[in-house]
Design a protein around this motif. Structure first.
Motif, PDB file in Angstrom:
ATOM      1  N   ARG A  20     -13.116   4.201   5.949  1.00  0.00           N
ATOM      2  CA  ARG A  20     -12.187   4.766   6.976  1.00  0.00           C
ATOM      3  C   ARG A  20     -10.774   4.570   6.796  1.00  0.00           C
ATOM      4  O   ARG A  20      -9.903   5.089   7.118  1.00  0.00           O
ATOM      5  CB  ARG A  20     -12.594   4.307   8.488  1.00  0.00           C
ATOM      6  N   LYS A  21     -10.543   3.120   6.414  1.00  0.00           N
ATOM      7  CA  LYS A  21      -9.161   2.708   6.414  1.00  0.00           C
ATOM      8  C   LYS A  21      -8.679   2.417   5.017  1.00  0.00           C
ATOM      9  O   LYS A  21      -7.454   2.327   4.605  1.00  0.00           O
ATOM     10  CB  LYS A  21      -9.086   1.142   6.952  1.00  0.00           C
ATOM     11  N   ARG A  78      -5.629   0.744   3.093  1.00  0.00           N
ATOM     12  CA  ARG A  78      -5.067   0.315   4.357  1.00  0.00           C
ATOM     13  C   ARG A  78      -3.586  -0.240   4.268  1.00  0.00           C
ATOM     14  O   ARG A  78      -2.933  -0.025   5.246  1.00  0.00           O
ATOM     15  CB  ARG A  78      -6.046  -1.071   4.777  1.00  0.00           C
ATOM     16  N   ILE A 104      -4.369  -0.930   9.777  1.00  0.00           N
ATOM     17  CA  ILE A 104      -3.592  -0.011   8.852  1.00  0.00           C
ATOM     18  C   ILE A 104      -2.073  -0.302   9.046  1.00  0.00           C
ATOM     19  O   ILE A 104      -1.723  -0.226  10.151  1.00  0.00           O
ATOM     20  CB  ILE A 104      -4.139   1.362   9.107  1.00  0.00           C
TER      21      ILE A 104
END
Length: 86
Positions: free
Chosen positions: A65-66, A69, A21
Motif C-alpha cells: 500500500r505504501k 513510502r 508516507i
C-alpha cells in the motif's frame, strides 16, 4: 543511501512500512506491477490479457500500500506513477 533490488531491501521496506508516507509523495499507482516484482514476482501478482493486477488488492499488506513510502525506496522511478516533490 540508495536501496538495491534484493531481499535485504525487501525486508527493510517491510519493517519501515509501519512508518508514515513522505508528505512530498504525489501521483497514483499505474498498475504496472513492477513494484510487485521486487526482487521477485509476488505470489498474488496475476496477468490477464497482458495486464498485471494484484489478486488481493483490497487486503494487500502495508508494504504494498505504501510503496514507495519515501523517495529512496523508489526502485522503478521511470515507470512508477508516484513521484516526490522537492
Amino acid at each position: 543511501m540508495f536501496l538495491k533490488n534484493n531481499y535485504i531491501t525487501k525486508i527493510y521496506r517491510t519493517i519501515t512500512a509501519f512508518l508514515p508516507i513522505d508528505k512530498k509523495r504525489q501521483g497514483h499507482c499505474r498498475n504496472c506491477g513492477k513494484c510487485c516484482s521486487l526482487p521477485r514476482n509476488c505470489l498474488f501478482l496475476k496477468n490477464k490479457d497482458g495486464k498485471k493486477y494484484c489478486s488481493i488488492y483490497k487486503i494487500r499488506p502495508l508494504v504494498c500500500r505504501k510503496y514507495p513510502r519515501v523517495e529512496k525506496e523508489s526502485l522503478n522511478k521511470e515507470d512508477c506513477g508516484f513521484y516526490f516533490n522537492k
